[in-house]
Design a protein around this motif. Structure first.
Motif, PDB file in Angstrom:
ATOM      1  N   ALA A 109      -1.588  -2.105  13.162  1.00  0.00           N
ATOM      2  CA  ALA A 109      -0.139  -1.947  13.119  1.00  0.00           C
ATOM      3  C   ALA A 109       0.504  -3.213  12.590  1.00  0.00           C
ATOM      4  O   ALA A 109       0.089  -4.318  12.923  1.00  0.00           O
ATOM      5  N   VAL A 110       1.523  -3.041  11.737  1.00  0.00           N
ATOM      6  CA  VAL A 110       2.320  -4.175  11.272  1.00  0.00           C
ATOM      7  C   VAL A 110       3.499  -4.296  12.226  1.00  0.00           C
ATOM      8  O   VAL A 110       4.245  -3.330  12.424  1.00  0.00           O
ATOM      9  N   ILE A 111       3.635  -5.459  12.859  1.00  0.00           N
ATOM     10  CA  ILE A 111       4.651  -5.575  13.902  1.00  0.00           C
ATOM     11  C   ILE A 111       5.737  -6.592  13.556  1.00  0.00           C
ATOM     12  O   ILE A 111       5.490  -7.582  12.868  1.00  0.00           O
ATOM     13  N   GLN A 125       5.004  -3.640  -0.763  1.00  0.00           N
ATOM     14  CA  GLN A 125       5.923  -4.617  -0.176  1.00  0.00           C
ATOM     15  C   GLN A 125       5.186  -5.518   0.822  1.00  0.00           C
ATOM     16  O   GLN A 125       5.401  -6.726   0.863  1.00  0.00           O
ATOM     17  N   LEU A 126       4.315  -4.900   1.618  1.00  0.00           N
ATOM     18  CA  LEU A 126       3.534  -5.667   2.580  1.00  0.00           C
ATOM     19  C   LEU A 126       2.708  -6.742   1.878  1.00  0.00           C
ATOM     20  O   LEU A 126       2.641  -7.886   2.321  1.00  0.00           O
ATOM     21  N   ARG A 127       2.081  -6.332   0.782  1.00  0.00           N
ATOM     22  CA  ARG A 127       1.252  -7.272   0.042  1.00  0.00           C
ATOM     23  C   ARG A 127       2.108  -8.429  -0.472  1.00  0.00           C
ATOM     24  O   ARG A 127       1.745  -9.589  -0.335  1.00  0.00           O
ATOM     25  N   ASP A 128       3.291  -8.090  -1.034  1.00  0.00           N
ATOM     26  CA  ASP A 128       4.163  -9.143  -1.558  1.00  0.00           C
ATOM     27  C   ASP A 128       4.685 -10.050  -0.439  1.00  0.00           C
ATOM     28  O   ASP A 128       4.905 -11.242  -0.637  1.00  0.00           O
ATOM     29  N   ILE A 129       4.888  -9.476   0.740  1.00  0.00           N
ATOM     30  CA  ILE A 129       5.344 -10.294   1.864  1.00  0.00           C
ATOM     31  C   ILE A 129       4.240 -11.263   2.297  1.00  0.00           C
ATOM     32  O   ILE A 129       4.470 -12.449   2.468  1.00  0.00           O
ATOM     33  N   SER A 163      -6.856  -7.495   5.234  1.00  0.00           N
ATOM     34  CA  SER A 163      -6.991  -8.087   3.908  1.00  0.00           C
ATOM     35  C   SER A 163      -7.585  -7.087   2.922  1.00  0.00           C
ATOM     36  O   SER A 163      -7.134  -6.938   1.796  1.00  0.00           O
ATOM     37  N   LYS A 164      -8.604  -6.365   3.369  1.00  0.00           N
ATOM     38  CA  LYS A 164      -9.288  -5.417   2.496  1.00  0.00           C
ATOM     39  C   LYS A 164      -8.356  -4.279   2.095  1.00  0.00           C
ATOM     40  O   LYS A 164      -8.280  -3.896   0.937  1.00  0.00           O
ATOM     41  N   ILE A 165      -7.619  -3.734   3.081  1.00  0.00           N
ATOM     42  CA  ILE A 165      -6.820  -2.539   2.822  1.00  0.00           C
ATOM     43  C   ILE A 165      -5.493  -2.879   2.150  1.00  0.00           C
ATOM     44  O   ILE A 165      -5.082  -2.231   1.194  1.00  0.00           O
ATOM     45  N   VAL A 166      -4.809  -3.921   2.628  1.00  0.00           N
ATOM     46  CA  VAL A 166      -3.472  -4.217   2.110  1.00  0.00           C
ATOM     47  C   VAL A 166      -3.514  -5.192   0.935  1.00  0.00           C
ATOM     48  O   VAL A 166      -2.873  -4.972  -0.090  1.00  0.00           O
ATOM     49  N   MET A 167      -4.271  -6.275   1.080  1.00  0.00           N
ATOM     50  CA  MET A 167      -4.237  -7.315   0.059  1.00  0.00           C
ATOM     51  C   MET A 167      -5.125  -6.976  -1.139  1.00  0.00           C
ATOM     52  O   MET A 167      -4.893  -7.447  -2.244  1.00  0.00           O
ATOM     53  N   GLY A 168      -6.144  -6.169  -0.922  1.00  0.00           N
ATOM     54  CA  GLY A 168      -7.037  -5.830  -2.021  1.00  0.00           C
ATOM     55  C   GLY A 168      -7.896  -7.014  -2.413  1.00  0.00           C
ATOM     56  O   GLY A 168      -8.071  -7.949  -1.643  1.00  0.00           O
ATOM     57  N   LYS A 169      -8.424  -6.968  -3.624  1.00  0.00           N
ATOM     58  CA  LYS A 169      -9.375  -8.004  -4.020  1.00  0.00           C
ATOM     59  C   LYS A 169      -8.695  -9.229  -4.615  1.00  0.00           C
ATOM     60  O   LYS A 169      -9.230 -10.333  -4.579  1.00  0.00           O
ATOM     61  N   THR A 170      -7.498  -9.050  -5.198  1.00  0.00           N
ATOM     62  CA  THR A 170      -6.912 -10.144  -5.968  1.00  0.00           C
ATOM     63  C   THR A 170      -5.857 -10.940  -5.205  1.00  0.00           C
ATOM     64  O   THR A 170      -5.664 -12.115  -5.470  1.00  0.00           O
ATOM     65  N   ALA A 171      -5.144 -10.294  -4.256  1.00  0.00           N
ATOM     66  CA  ALA A 171      -4.055 -10.998  -3.573  1.00  0.00           C
ATOM     67  C   ALA A 171      -4.594 -11.866  -2.442  1.00  0.00           C
ATOM     68  O   ALA A 171      -5.537 -11.501  -1.754  1.00  0.00           O
ATOM     69  N   HIS A 172      -3.976 -13.039  -2.256  1.00  0.00           N
ATOM     70  CA  HIS A 172      -4.385 -13.947  -1.182  1.00  0.00           C
ATOM     71  C   HIS A 172      -3.238 -14.167  -0.214  1.00  0.00           C
ATOM     72  O   HIS A 172      -2.071 -14.185  -0.602  1.00  0.00           O
ATOM     73  N   PHE A 173      -3.578 -14.357   1.051  1.00  0.00           N
ATOM     74  CA  PHE A 173      -2.566 -14.666   2.051  1.00  0.00           C
ATOM     75  C   PHE A 173      -1.862 -15.972   1.697  1.00  0.00           C
ATOM     76  O   PHE A 173      -2.499 -16.929   1.252  1.00  0.00           O
ATOM     77  N   ALA A 174      -0.549 -16.015   1.919  1.00  0.00           N
ATOM     78  CA  ALA A 174       0.192 -17.266   1.719  1.00  0.00           C
ATOM     79  C   ALA A 174      -0.336 -18.316   2.691  1.00  0.00           C
ATOM     80  O   ALA A 174      -0.438 -18.048   3.885  1.00  0.00           O
ATOM     81  N   ARG A 213       8.261  -6.536  24.234  1.00  0.00           N
ATOM     82  CA  ARG A 213       8.066  -5.443  23.276  1.00  0.00           C
ATOM     83  C   ARG A 213       8.010  -5.939  21.835  1.00  0.00           C
ATOM     84  O   ARG A 213       8.648  -6.923  21.492  1.00  0.00           O
ATOM     85  N   VAL A 214       7.219  -5.237  21.022  1.00  0.00           N
ATOM     86  CA  VAL A 214       7.247  -5.455  19.581  1.00  0.00           C
ATOM     87  C   VAL A 214       7.481  -4.104  18.926  1.00  0.00           C
ATOM     88  O   VAL A 214       7.298  -3.054  19.548  1.00  0.00           O
ATOM     89  N   LYS A 215       7.916  -4.153  17.658  1.00  0.00           N
ATOM     90  CA  LYS A 215       8.151  -2.897  16.949  1.00  0.00           C
ATOM     91  C   LYS A 215       7.119  -2.746  15.845  1.00  0.00           C
ATOM     92  O   LYS A 215       6.939  -3.633  15.019  1.00  0.00           O
ATOM     93  N   ALA A 216       6.420  -1.604  15.839  1.00  0.00           N
ATOM     94  CA  ALA A 216       5.452  -1.339  14.775  1.00  0.00           C
ATOM     95  C   ALA A 216       6.179  -0.662  13.619  1.00  0.00           C
ATOM     96  O   ALA A 216       6.932   0.288  13.819  1.00  0.00           O
ATOM     97  N   LEU A 217       5.963  -1.157  12.406  1.00  0.00           N
ATOM     98  CA  LEU A 217       6.630  -0.595  11.235  1.00  0.00           C
ATOM     99  C   LEU A 217       5.847   0.605  10.694  1.00  0.00           C
ATOM    100  O   LEU A 217       4.625   0.669  10.809  1.00  0.00           O
ATOM    101  N   ALA A 218       6.589   1.539  10.103  1.00  0.00           N
ATOM    102  CA  ALA A 218       5.926   2.598   9.343  1.00  0.00           C
ATOM    103  C   ALA A 218       5.440   1.993   8.029  1.00  0.00           C
ATOM    104  O   ALA A 218       6.119   1.154   7.444  1.00  0.00           O
ATOM    105  N   VAL A 219       4.264   2.387   7.604  1.00  0.00           N
ATOM    106  CA  VAL A 219       3.748   1.894   6.327  1.00  0.00           C
ATOM    107  C   VAL A 219       3.632   3.074   5.373  1.00  0.00           C
ATOM    108  O   VAL A 219       3.033   4.098   5.720  1.00  0.00           O
ATOM    109  N   ASP A 220       4.235   2.936   4.198  1.00  0.00           N
ATOM    110  CA  ASP A 220       4.328   4.039   3.231  1.00  0.00           C
ATOM    111  C   ASP A 220       4.925   5.270   3.907  1.00  0.00           C
ATOM    112  O   ASP A 220       4.517   6.413   3.646  1.00  0.00           O
TER     113      ASP A 220
END
Lengths: 283, 300
Positions: A109-111, A125-129, A163-174, A213-220
């Protein structure tokens, strides 16, 4: 300690191999099951193996966690009875004649803070963030507020999956993201900081031992519910597999049946933060 | 041993019995062994760390290691400049916050406080020195971070939070050593100052503190050693992002905290880089100790 446990398990597996190959042309004695593979599944495999051996005193279930790929390789080579994997088979592995028994679902979950008006993001958007390209919540329809990234440490399986699902092979975490060593800390920090975003296993979104509490975001456009994760509609999810060479038989089948029993599924599986297979319905 | 015990006549101990002589010799050897073991341990650690770190020079390049700005095990890049800057920023800030507080406490304890007041304040300061650093870190991450987060709208991790936690940690060290320095100033100097018509305050800042200057600087340097080497408390409040921080409220990382974060999974060159960072810390503390020794020679 964890690492040591893995080495011990590995040593046991090797010992088992030597003993069994000495017996009868590579076939394992029927009172032994060798389980090898994913570290994500390790908690489930270890706990169920222990309980299974307690219930069946003359049997042995040897568990090791060397990574999903190693598990798939071991089971197809016949050096393990069950290969555990937290990823699906790759196309080249599909021809190996492996039978898939899904044992649980896991979603990430993205929170964000409950005060954050944003309710959903796309994978792009998640990847760009998380690469640091999008720096302000305004750019994704939120308040004019800087985005504070909360990442996990590199030893984390959750990080690897995300990392595998959202960032893919080319994007790196900031690299400027805060790096925290545990799910609990990520949850705690994100809950209280208005601009923060992080990710945790979906099983930990609902408060268990705290009222923070945290809020989980909907993805796509899909919220991370048990249903959406189990049916693979939620994009950041995965199935946890047991692979066997051909249909499982004998003790291997008994062990798998035990893992799939409702006592284990509602106990060990849920406690480990995963979703029982029965709640998935058909895929 | 037999050599010495058979000819005690030449020693200064010739007047005592032979068994006393042997006992004396044994005790002396024991104390020497204690001290020698310490020296041996330091030497062994240095050799071990240096040996493990050496491939960074041959396989990676010392220049790239020290001036590189990207620390990322994923892309096999191990530049420690951001971590070096992080360590210095955190340490110097903590000194900036902690030193006035510590020297003020020392002056109060040595010059101003009544004996009864001293009896309360001194144990409190000494107690601070005995609290394990993870407790400070706990206090930092649970209480301080949330407060900083609420007031700044950030995550609350960063240099500022680390400054406050570290400042509290180094105050006892600096205060205790500064107080010793102040108390070692002979009473006659104060009396002379009062005799000249100086007030108590004038005596403190014009006479006593300048006289104890080198001792106080000693104390500050030792406090700096404590701050730069501190790991657990720092790890918990800096946010562990190996970058040049974008401000005092943004996540950063230090050399010590990065070693702890990475060690569980580091292999190969990455592990070597961690050892090289440890060697850097070792050299830092050697420099600090050398400075202190040089200063105390100046004082004598």
């Amino acid at each position: 300690m964890h690492l040591a446990a893995r080495y011990v398990a590995l040593a046991l597996v090797l010992l088992g191999l030597v003993l069994s190959s000495g017996c009868s042309g590579g076939a394992h004695p029927s009172n032994k099951v060798i389980v090898s593979g994913s570290t994500t599944i390790l908690p489930i495999a270890e706990q169920t193996a222990e309980a299974f051996m307690k219930a069946n005193p003359d049997t042995q279930v040897l568990v090791s966690g060397l990574g999903s790929s190693a598990g798939i390789e071991a089971v197809s080579a016949g050096t393990a009875d069950i290969g555990t994997s937290s990823r699906d088979l790759k196309p080249e592995e599909a021809k190996l004649g492996l039978v898939d028994t899904p044992i649980a679902y896991d979603g990430i979950a993205v929170i964000v803070s409950p005060d954050n008006p944003v309710t959903g993001l796309s994978t792009a958007q998640l990847r760009d963030i998380f690469t640091g390209k999008i720096k302000n919540w305004r750019e994704v329809g939120g308040d004019d507020r800087a985005i504070d990234l909360v990442n996990r440490d590199e030893a984390s399986g959750t990080r690897e999956a995300f990392s595998k699902i959202v960032m893919g092979k080319t994007a790196h975490f900031a690299p400027s993201a805060a790096v925290l060593p545990g799910t609990g800390q990520v949850r705690d920090v994100v809950a209280r900081a208005a601009g923060a975003i992080g990710y945790i296993s979906a099983g930990f979104v609902e408060p268990r031992f705290t009222n923070v509490r945290v809020k989980a975001l909907a993805v796509d456009g899909v919220a991370p519910t048990k249903k959406s994760i189990a049916t693979n509609q939620y994009p950041i999810g995965r199935t946890l597999h047991f692979f066997t060479k051909g249909q499982p038989t004998g003790l291997t089948k008994r062990y798998i049946d035990y893992v799939l029993s409702s006592a284990v599924q509602k106990g060990v599986v849920v406690d480990a933060g995963f979703i029982p297979i029965a709640e998935g319905g058909t895929r | 041993m037999s050599d010495q015990s058979t000819s005690p006549a030449r020693g200064t101990l010739q007047l005592v019995s032979r068994s006393t002589y042997v006992r004396e010799w044994l005790l002396k050897s024991l104390f020497f062994a204690c001290a020698f073991m310490f020296v041996l341990a330091v030497a062994l650690i240095f050799v071990f760390v240096g040996f493990k770190a050496w491939p960074i020079v041959t396989d990676y390049g010392l220049g790239k290691f020290i001036t590189g700005t990207v620390w990322s095990s994923g892309s096999n890049s191990f530049g420690i400049l951001p971590l070096l800057v992080g360590s210095l920023l955190v340490t110097l800030g903590a000194l900036g916050l902690g030193t006035p507080l510590a020297v003020g406490t020392a002056v109060f304890l040595s010059e101003v406080a009544s004996p009864r007041m001293r009896a309360v304040v001194r144990p409190a300061v000494e107690l601070l020195a005995g609290i394990p650093s993870v407790v400070y870190g706990f206090f930092g991450i649970i209480l301080l971070r949330s407060i900083v987060s609420r007031f700044t709208g950030t995550l609350g991790f960063g240099a500022f939070t680390a400054w406050v936690v570290l400042a509290i940690m180094i105050v006892p060290t600096i205060a205790a050593l500064s107080e010793d320095a102040l108390r070692s100033i002979p009473e006659g100097i104060r009396e002379a100052s009062f005799a000249m018509g100086a007030t108590e305050w004038q005596t403190i800042y014009k006479v006593v503190v300048p006289a104890a200057k080198i001792g106080i600087i000693d104390a500050i340097i030792l406090g700096m050693g404590r701050a730069i080497g501190e790991t657990m408390a720092v790890l918990m409040v800096v946010g562990n992002a190996p970058v040049f921080p974008k401000g005092i409220f943004a996540p950063l990382s230090t050399m010590t905290s990065q070693i702890v974060m990475d060690l569980p999974y580091a292999v190969g060159l990455h592990r070597t880089a961690l050892f090289a960072m440890a060697a850097m810390l070792f050299i830092f503390s050697m420099l600090l100790v050398a400075t202190v020794r040089l200063l105390s020679r100046l004082r004598d």
